[in-house]
Design a protein around this motif. Structure first.
Motif, PDB file in Angstrom:
ATOM      1  N   SER A 158       0.899  -1.321  -0.062  1.00 41.19           N
ATOM      2  CA  SER A 158      -0.090   0.020   0.109  1.00 41.19           C
ATOM      3  C   SER A 158       0.902   1.252   0.009  1.00 41.19           C
ATOM      4  O   SER A 158       0.640   2.121  -0.759  1.00 41.19           O
ATOM      5  CB  SER A 158      -0.835   0.026   1.216  1.00 41.19           C
ATOM      6  N   ILE A 181       2.465   2.107  -3.452  1.00 44.22           N
ATOM      7  CA  ILE A 181       1.646   2.933  -4.628  1.00 44.22           C
ATOM      8  C   ILE A 181       1.882   4.267  -4.576  1.00 44.22           C
ATOM      9  O   ILE A 181       2.192   4.703  -5.480  1.00 44.22           O
ATOM     10  CB  ILE A 181       0.101   2.421  -4.262  1.00 44.22           C
ATOM     11  N   SER A 185      -0.643  -2.463  -6.689  1.00 46.65           N
ATOM     12  CA  SER A 185      -2.168  -2.370  -6.273  1.00 46.65           C
ATOM     13  C   SER A 185      -2.706  -3.955  -6.600  1.00 46.65           C
ATOM     14  O   SER A 185      -3.557  -4.239  -5.896  1.00 46.65           O
ATOM     15  CB  SER A 185      -2.629  -1.555  -7.103  1.00 46.65           C
ATOM     16  N   ILE A 243      -9.398   0.170  -5.092  1.00 48.91           N
ATOM     17  CA  ILE A 243      -8.174  -0.190  -5.924  1.00 48.91           C
ATOM     18  C   ILE A 243      -8.387  -0.269  -7.270  1.00 48.91           C
ATOM     19  O   ILE A 243      -7.583   0.199  -8.139  1.00 48.91           O
ATOM     20  CB  ILE A 243      -7.625  -1.603  -5.207  1.00 48.91           C
TER      21      ILE A 243
END
Length: 123
Positions: free
Chosen positions: A48, A51, A77, A105
């Motif tokens: 996470s 990203i 992702s 997402i």
């Protein structure tokens, strides 16, 4: 977008969504069992964070290089999504939380691919 122009990552919707996802994952893993601290929780956190981090790092580069960093963010992702499926299977997250993150997402992925396709990359 002309070659040489840089992006202000803080103004990019895809970066903002990436930050939202990272915050939600950070809050979510607080409730995971302690034995997952160095396994699934760690992987979820790293994915996470990857990203928005790759978006911000790539934004300071040329569009061609930025596209590569967007590929990495997209890959993170998809990895994150797979890990959420595992977390749901292990009953660490409920259906509602899973669906909320799944939508977020998928929105990120769709928007990032569209953004990436609009970069000015020489052929």
């Amino acid at each position: 977008m002309r070659e040489g122009k840089r992006h202000n990552f803080k103004n990019l919707k895809i970066w903002q969504i990436g930050i939202e996802i990272a915050k939600k994952i950070s809050d979510l893993i607080e409730s995971f069992p302690k034995h997952e601290k160095y396994d699934l929780s760690n992987q979820l956190s790293r994915c996470s964070i990857s990203i928005p981090s790759n978006i911000s790092e790539g934004s300071a580069r040329t569009d061609k290089s930025f596209s590569h960093f967007l590929d990495i963010a997209l890959g993170s992702s998809f990895e994150l999504y797979s890990q959420l499926i595992i977390a749901k299977h292990r009953k660490y997250i409920n259906d509602e939380t899973f669906k909320d993150l799944e939508i977020k997402i998928e929105d990120f992925q769709r928007m990032t691919m569209k953004f990436q396709n609009n970069l000015n990359i020489p052929v």
